[in-house]
Design a protein around this motif. Structure first.
Motif, PDB file in Angstrom:
ATOM      1  N   THR A 206       0.840  -1.191   0.000  1.00  0.00           N
ATOM      2  CA  THR A 206       0.000   0.000   0.000  1.00  0.00           C
ATOM      3  C   THR A 206       0.880   1.247   0.000  1.00  0.00           C
ATOM      4  O   THR A 206       2.063   1.180   0.346  1.00  0.00           O
ATOM      5  CB  THR A 206      -0.929   0.020   1.229  1.00  0.00           C
ATOM      6  N   GLU A 226      -3.929   1.958   3.320  1.00  0.00           N
ATOM      7  CA  GLU A 226      -4.334   0.547   3.312  1.00  0.00           C
ATOM      8  C   GLU A 226      -5.836   0.342   3.404  1.00  0.00           C
ATOM      9  O   GLU A 226      -6.352  -0.699   2.999  1.00  0.00           O
ATOM     10  CB  GLU A 226      -3.633  -0.216   4.436  1.00  0.00           C
ATOM     11  N   THR A 227      -6.576   1.321   3.935  1.00  0.00           N
ATOM     12  CA  THR A 227      -8.036   1.201   3.994  1.00  0.00           C
ATOM     13  C   THR A 227      -8.714   1.856   2.790  1.00  0.00           C
ATOM     14  O   THR A 227      -9.941   1.859   2.702  1.00  0.00           O
ATOM     15  CB  THR A 227      -8.573   1.860   5.276  1.00  0.00           C
ATOM     16  N   GLY A 228      -7.922   2.417   1.884  1.00  0.00           N
ATOM     17  CA  GLY A 228      -8.469   3.120   0.736  1.00  0.00           C
ATOM     18  C   GLY A 228      -8.491   4.620   0.908  1.00  0.00           C
ATOM     19  O   GLY A 228      -8.641   5.362  -0.062  1.00  0.00           O
ATOM     20  N   ARG A 231      -4.968   7.279   6.388  1.00  0.00           N
ATOM     21  CA  ARG A 231      -5.103   7.069   7.833  1.00  0.00           C
ATOM     22  C   ARG A 231      -3.721   7.152   8.455  1.00  0.00           C
ATOM     23  O   ARG A 231      -2.716   6.874   7.820  1.00  0.00           O
ATOM     24  CB  ARG A 231      -5.700   5.685   8.132  1.00  0.00           C
ATOM     25  N   LYS A 233      -0.868   5.843  11.019  1.00  0.00           N
ATOM     26  CA  LYS A 233      -0.436   4.620  11.667  1.00  0.00           C
ATOM     27  C   LYS A 233       0.794   4.913  12.512  1.00  0.00           C
ATOM     28  O   LYS A 233       1.623   5.755  12.149  1.00  0.00           O
ATOM     29  CB  LYS A 233      -0.115   3.559  10.617  1.00  0.00           C
ATOM     30  N   LEU A 244      -3.167   1.206  13.499  1.00  0.00           N
ATOM     31  CA  LEU A 244      -3.886   2.397  13.058  1.00  0.00           C
ATOM     32  C   LEU A 244      -4.343   3.188  14.271  1.00  0.00           C
ATOM     33  O   LEU A 244      -4.793   2.617  15.267  1.00  0.00           O
ATOM     34  CB  LEU A 244      -5.096   2.010  12.212  1.00  0.00           C
TER      35      LEU A 244
END
Length: 440
Positions: A206, A226-228, A231, A233, A244
Motif C-alpha cells: 500500500t 491501506e483502507t483506501g 489514515r 499509523k 492504526l
C-alpha cells in the motif's frame, strides 16, 4: 528491525591520555554563510591492537574520515604526505612534523577486542598549539555496532572543533520507491544518516507517506492508504509492528507529527471538504480540534519546547506559514515573500523554521527565523520539498525529484548556510526523509 544495542563507556584514560594542563585557546571552526576553506586534518589510522582487529580498524578509520570530510568543513591530508609515523597509540606526537604538512588537527586512535567487545580509543590534537584537545576517550560496544562507534568518534571530533552539536550517530526514516513513475511502489525504510544499514519497516502492498520519528526515536508515525483513504499509523521501530490510530468515520487523517515529549500527536483531519488541525493524546486517544478556519491547514510541526505549532494554510488565498499556540487559538502569519510556502519544520535548536517554497516555476528549500525574518533559500530545482533537520539543527535533508517521464526522487542534504549540497546514497529512488534524534 534489528535494534542496535550499544553498551558504551566514555572514560578518561590515565597517564598519556590525560589532557595537557596548560590552558590555551582551542582549535575552532567558525561556521558562517561565507566560503569556508576546509580544515586540513591528519588521521594516523586507528591502529589494531591485535590481528583480529585489523580489518575493523580500517573500516572505522574510513567511516570517521567520510563523516568529517562529508561535512565540507574538513579535508584529510593523504597519508603519503605524513612525516612522522605513529606506530602505537602512545607514540609521542612530534608536532613539528605535522605542522610541516600543514595539518591543523591530528587524530590518533586504536581498535582492540576485550571480553567480546570492540574497544575504540582516540585522542584529538591541536597541531599548531601543540596540545591535546580535550580528554582522550574510550568507547566499547558489540562488534556488530562498529559503525555506531565510528560515528560517535566523529561526533566528538566534529563537536570539539566546530562547537556545534553532534549528528553523525543518527538515523533517517524515509519512503523507499520502486517501479515506473506512474505506478510507483512505496515502503518505509530506515538507514544510518549516511545511507548505510538500510532495513525495511513495511512492505509495498500500500502507499505510505510522510514518516516522522518520535523524540526518542523508538516510534514512527506515517500516513497509509491501506483502507483506501489516508489514515495515520504508528509503528514501533524495534519490532516493525504498527497500529492504526483512532479516527472518525467519514474523515481522512494525514500529516502527523509527535509532540516533543511524545505524549501527543498533531495532524490534519479532512471532513466534509474542510481540513483542520487536530491534537490527539497518545495514551487515551482523546482528540482536540485546534483550528476552525474554512481553509486547508496541514503540515504541522511543534516548537522544541512544545508550546507552539507552525503549519501551512491557504486561509489568505495561497499557501503560507502560520504559528499558533499548541493549544489552538489565533494564528500569526510569518511568510510574506513571493510564491507559496509549505511543509514547515521547526529546528531542534528552536531558532529557525525550514520550509518548501514554490515560486516562478521553481521549488526551493529555505529557512527563516521564527518571526519570518531573515528568509534564505538554500536550494533551487525542478522539485525540492519536505525538509527535515539533523539533530543538531545544522544540516537539512530533503527530497529532490528530477523531471521527465524517467524522473525519480532522491534524497539530498545541504548545510543551513547553503553550502555542501550533496546526494544521500539510497538503494533506489527515495523520498520523504525524517531525521531521528541523536541515538542514545
Amino acid at each position: 528491525m534489528k535494534r542496535f544495542v550499544l553498551a558504551m563507556m566514555m572514560a578518561l584514560l590515565a597517564g598519556p591520555m590525560a589532557a595537557f594542563a596548560q590552558s590555551q585557546e582551542p582549535l575552532h571552526i567558525t561556521i558562517t554563510d561565507g566560503v569556508i576553506e576546509p580544515l586540513p586534518f591528519a588521521m594516523a589510522g586507528f591502529l589494531p591492537e591485535s590481528p583480529d582487529a585489523a580489518q575493523m580498524a580500517q573500516q572505522i578509520s574510513k567511516v570517521i574520515s567520510d563523516d568529517l570530510t562529508g561535512t565540507g568543513l574538513f579535508r584529510e591530508i593523504p597519508k603519503s604526505a605524513y612525516v612522522q609515523k605513529i606506530d602505537t597509540f602512545d607514540t609521542p606526537v612530534n608536532y613539528s612534523d605535522w605542522q610541516a604538512i600543514n595539518a591543523q588537527a591530528l587524530v590518533v586512535g586504536s581498535v582492540g577486542m576485550s571480553g567480546g567487545k570492540l574497544v575504540v580509543k582516540f585522542r584529538l590534537f591541536d597541531v599548531f598549539s601543540g596540545q591535546q584537545m580535550g580528554d582522550g576517550q574510550q568507547l566499547a560496544a558489540s562488534p556488530a555496532s562498529w559503525r555506531r562507534l565510528a560515528h560517535k568518534v566523529s561526533d566528538v571530533i566534529y563537536s570539539r572543533i566546530t562547537g556545534e552539536g553532534p549528528y553523525f550517530d543518527s538515523r533517517v526514516v524515509f519512503v523507499s520507491e520502486s517501479g515506473p513513475k506512474n505506478d510507483r511502489q512505496k515502503r518505509l525504510a530506515v538507514m544510518d544518516y549516511d545511507g548505510a544499514n538500510v532495513s525495511y519497516l513495511t512492505d509495498a502492498s500500500t502507499i505510505v507517506l510522510a514518516p516522522r520519528f518520535s523524540r526518542d526515536g523508538n516510534k514512527v508515525l506515517y500516513t497509509t492508504f491501506e483502507t483506501g483513504f489516508p489514515r495515520i499509523k504508528m509503528l514501533d521501530v524495534a519490532t516493525a509492528s504498527a497500529r492504526l490510530l483512532p479516527d472518525v468515520p467519514g474523515t481522512m487523517t494525514f500529516a502527523p507529527r509527535f509532540s516533543p515529549d511524545g505524549s501527543k500527536i498533531v495532524y490534519s483531519l479532512e471532513q466534509n471538504g474542510n481540513t483542520d488541525l487536530w491534537l490527539m493524546d497518545v495514551a487515551s486517544g482523546e482528540t482536540q480540534r485546534l483550528t476552525t478556519s474554512p481553509s486547508i491547514e496541514t503540515s504541522p510541526s511543534f516548537s522544541p519546547d512544545g508550546k507552539q505549532i507552525v503549519f501551512e494554510s491557504d486561509r489568505s488565498g495561497t499557501q503560507q506559514l502560520y504559528i499558533m499556540s499548541a493549544s489552538g487559538g489565533d494564528a500569526t502569519r510569518i511568510s510574506f515573500g513571493d510564491g507559496r510556502y509549505s511543509t514547515p519544520v521547526w529546528s531542534p535548536r528552536g531558532d529557525m523554521i525550514a520550509f518548501t517554497k514554490q515560486n516562478a516555476g521553481r521549488f526551493h528549500i529555505g529557512v527563516m527565523r521564527t518571526d519570518g525574518s531573515e528568509e534564505r533559500l538554500l536550494t533551487s530545482s525542478f522539485l525540492d520539498e519536505g525538509p527535515t533537520w539533523s539533530p543538531n539543527g545544522r544540516v537539512i535533508m530533503f527530497t529532490r525529484e528530477s523531471p521527465g517521464a524517467q524522473g525519480e526522487a532522491a534524497l539530498y542534504s545541504v548545510d543551513i548556510s547553503g553550502r555542501n549540497l550533496k546526494k544521500v546514497p539510497t538503494p533506489g529512488p527515495a523520498s520523504d526523509p525524517a531525521w531521528s534524534p541523536l541515538l542514545p
